[in-house]
Motif scaffolding. Sequence first.
Motif, short mmCIF file in Angstrom:
data_model
loop_
_atom_site.label_atom_id
_atom_site.label_comp_id
_atom_site.label_asym_id
_atom_site.label_seq_id
_atom_site.Cartn_x
_atom_site.Cartn_y
_atom_site.Cartn_z
N ASP A 102 0.94 -1.33 0.11
CA ASP A 102 -0.07 0.00 0.05
C ASP A 102 0.81 1.35 -0.02
OD1 ASP A 102 -2.20 -1.79 0.03
OD2 ASP A 102 -2.57 -1.21 1.88
N HIS A 103 1.93 1.28 1.03
CA HIS A 103 2.70 2.61 0.93
C HIS A 103 3.48 2.56 -0.13
CE1 HIS A 103 1.36 4.23 4.68
NE2 HIS A 103 1.26 3.06 5.17
N GLY A 104 4.18 1.39 -0.87
CA GLY A 104 4.95 1.49 -1.91
C GLY A 104 3.96 2.21 -3.27
N LYS A 105 2.74 1.89 -3.15
CA LYS A 105 1.85 2.11 -4.40
C LYS A 105 1.50 3.84 -4.17
CE LYS A 105 -2.73 1.80 -6.46
NZ LYS A 105 -4.18 1.18 -5.92
N ALA A 106 1.35 4.35 -2.82
CA ALA A 106 1.05 5.49 -2.66
C ALA A 106 2.57 6.39 -2.80
CB ALA A 106 0.82 5.66 -0.99
N ASN A 107 3.56 5.86 -2.54
CA ASN A 107 4.82 6.51 -2.74
C ASN A 107 4.96 6.67 -4.35
OD1 ASN A 107 5.51 6.45 -0.04
ND2 ASN A 107 6.80 4.43 -0.40
N ALA A 108 4.68 5.95 -5.18
CA ALA A 108 4.82 6.00 -6.66
C ALA A 108 4.04 7.14 -7.06
CB ALA A 108 4.44 4.67 -7.31
N GLU A 109 2.43 7.06 -6.35
CA GLU A 109 1.76 8.26 -7.07
C GLU A 109 2.05 9.56 -6.49
OE1 GLU A 109 -2.34 7.38 -5.22
OE2 GLU A 109 -2.08 5.33 -6.29
N LEU A 110 2.56 9.57 -5.33
CA LEU A 110 3.27 11.04 -4.59
C LEU A 110 4.50 11.15 -5.66
CD1 LEU A 110 3.03 13.33 -2.70
CD2 LEU A 110 4.45 11.74 -1.46
N MET A 111 5.31 10.44 -6.13
CA MET A 111 6.48 10.69 -7.11
C MET A 111 6.05 11.49 -8.14
SD MET A 111 9.55 8.10 -7.45
CE MET A 111 9.12 7.04 -5.93
N GLU A 112 4.91 10.74 -8.79
CA GLU A 112 4.24 11.30 -10.25
C GLU A 112 4.05 12.57 -9.96
OE1 GLU A 112 4.62 10.03 -13.40
OE2 GLU A 112 5.90 8.63 -12.13
N ILE A 113 3.10 13.05 -8.91
CA ILE A 113 2.72 14.41 -8.74
C ILE A 113 4.13 15.26 -8.49
CG2 ILE A 113 1.39 15.87 -6.89
CD1 ILE A 113 -0.21 13.21 -6.54
N ALA A 114 4.95 14.93 -7.77
CA ALA A 114 6.06 15.51 -7.31
C ALA A 114 7.13 16.02 -8.68
CB ALA A 114 7.01 14.92 -6.30
N LYS A 115 7.08 15.11 -9.46
CA LYS A 115 7.62 15.12 -10.93
C LYS A 115 7.22 16.29 -11.73
CE LYS A 115 9.03 11.54 -12.66
NZ LYS A 115 9.00 10.12 -13.48
N LYS A 116 5.65 16.20 -11.83
CA LYS A 116 4.81 17.39 -12.38
C LYS A 116 4.97 18.76 -11.68
CE LYS A 116 1.33 14.13 -13.71
NZ LYS A 116 -0.10 13.75 -13.32
N LYS A 117 5.38 18.92 -10.48
CA LYS A 117 5.19 20.17 -9.62
C LYS A 117 6.75 20.38 -9.52
CE LYS A 117 0.80 19.77 -9.06
NZ LYS A 117 -0.40 20.51 -9.41
N ASN A 118 7.69 19.87 -9.85
CA ASN A 118 9.16 19.92 -9.46
C ASN A 118 9.29 20.20 -8.15
OD1 ASN A 118 11.72 20.47 -10.35
ND2 ASN A 118 11.61 22.67 -10.27
N ILE A 119 8.75 19.23 -7.48
CA ILE A 119 9.13 19.13 -6.04
C ILE A 119 10.22 17.85 -5.70
CG2 ILE A 119 8.23 18.63 -3.59
CD1 ILE A 119 5.16 19.30 -4.91
N THR A 120 11.25 18.43 -4.95
CA THR A 120 12.32 17.46 -4.73
C THR A 120 11.71 16.62 -3.29
OG1 THR A 120 13.98 18.86 -5.47
CG2 THR A 120 14.48 17.26 -3.84
N LEU A 121 11.61 15.29 -3.58
CA LEU A 121 11.39 14.46 -2.59
C LEU A 121 12.52 13.56 -1.82
CD1 LEU A 121 8.08 12.73 -3.84
CD2 LEU A 121 8.38 14.68 -2.31
N PRO A 122 12.48 13.48 -0.73
CA PRO A 122 13.62 12.61 -0.12
C PRO A 122 13.95 11.35 -0.73
CG PRO A 122 11.93 12.71 1.55
CD PRO A 122 11.38 13.65 0.45
#
Length: 201
Positions: A102-122
């Motif tokens: 579940d968290h692996g899936k949520a992490n992947a979704e958040l990563m996609e949003i971050a990529k579009k918004k140019n947010i650097t994630l840890p």
Amino acid sequence: MKKLSLIAMMAIAALSFQACKGGGKSGSTDSTGAVKDTADSVNKVKDTTTTGVTGIAVDKDDAKFATSAANGGMAEVAVGELASQKAINAKVKEFAAMMVTDHGKANAELMEIAKKKNITLPTEPDTDHQKMKADLAAKSASDFDKAYVDAMVDGHKKTISMFEDFVKNGKDADLKAFAEKTLPTIKGHLAEIEAIKKGMK
């Protein structure tokens, strides 16, 4: 020069993130791995009025939510992988496997949003979460399950509070939609781990 070093830093973070995303389940870290504080620092100097290489498409508080959610999500996966191997109780093992999925899936979704918004994630969990994992790993087999369950109850309560606060106060529509979509899953995790804890007494 400052702009160039920022671009280089972002490129290293992006490469590390891709390696982390595609790499195996190893808990090892390297010198390029960015933790939450580093990601927050990178996001802080981005221009919120533009997008692209130097700009960021969200408010600073929204970016902080994204880094916190990513940090917690990666920690859930890392500790879940440990518990899948080390737990004795079958229900705890099942719960741990669910955390990884579940968290692996949520992490992947958040990563996609971050990529579009140019947010650097840890690219790896912060020091506190790494210490928690190390402490759990050092537990004896008989003590591990209780310690893991207690950590999951506490962690999910804090995560629910953070997500609920962002649903109310966040500004970015995509991040709010992510929080709203993910919140019921996290609440379900808390209910399940609390039931497991009750059954262990």
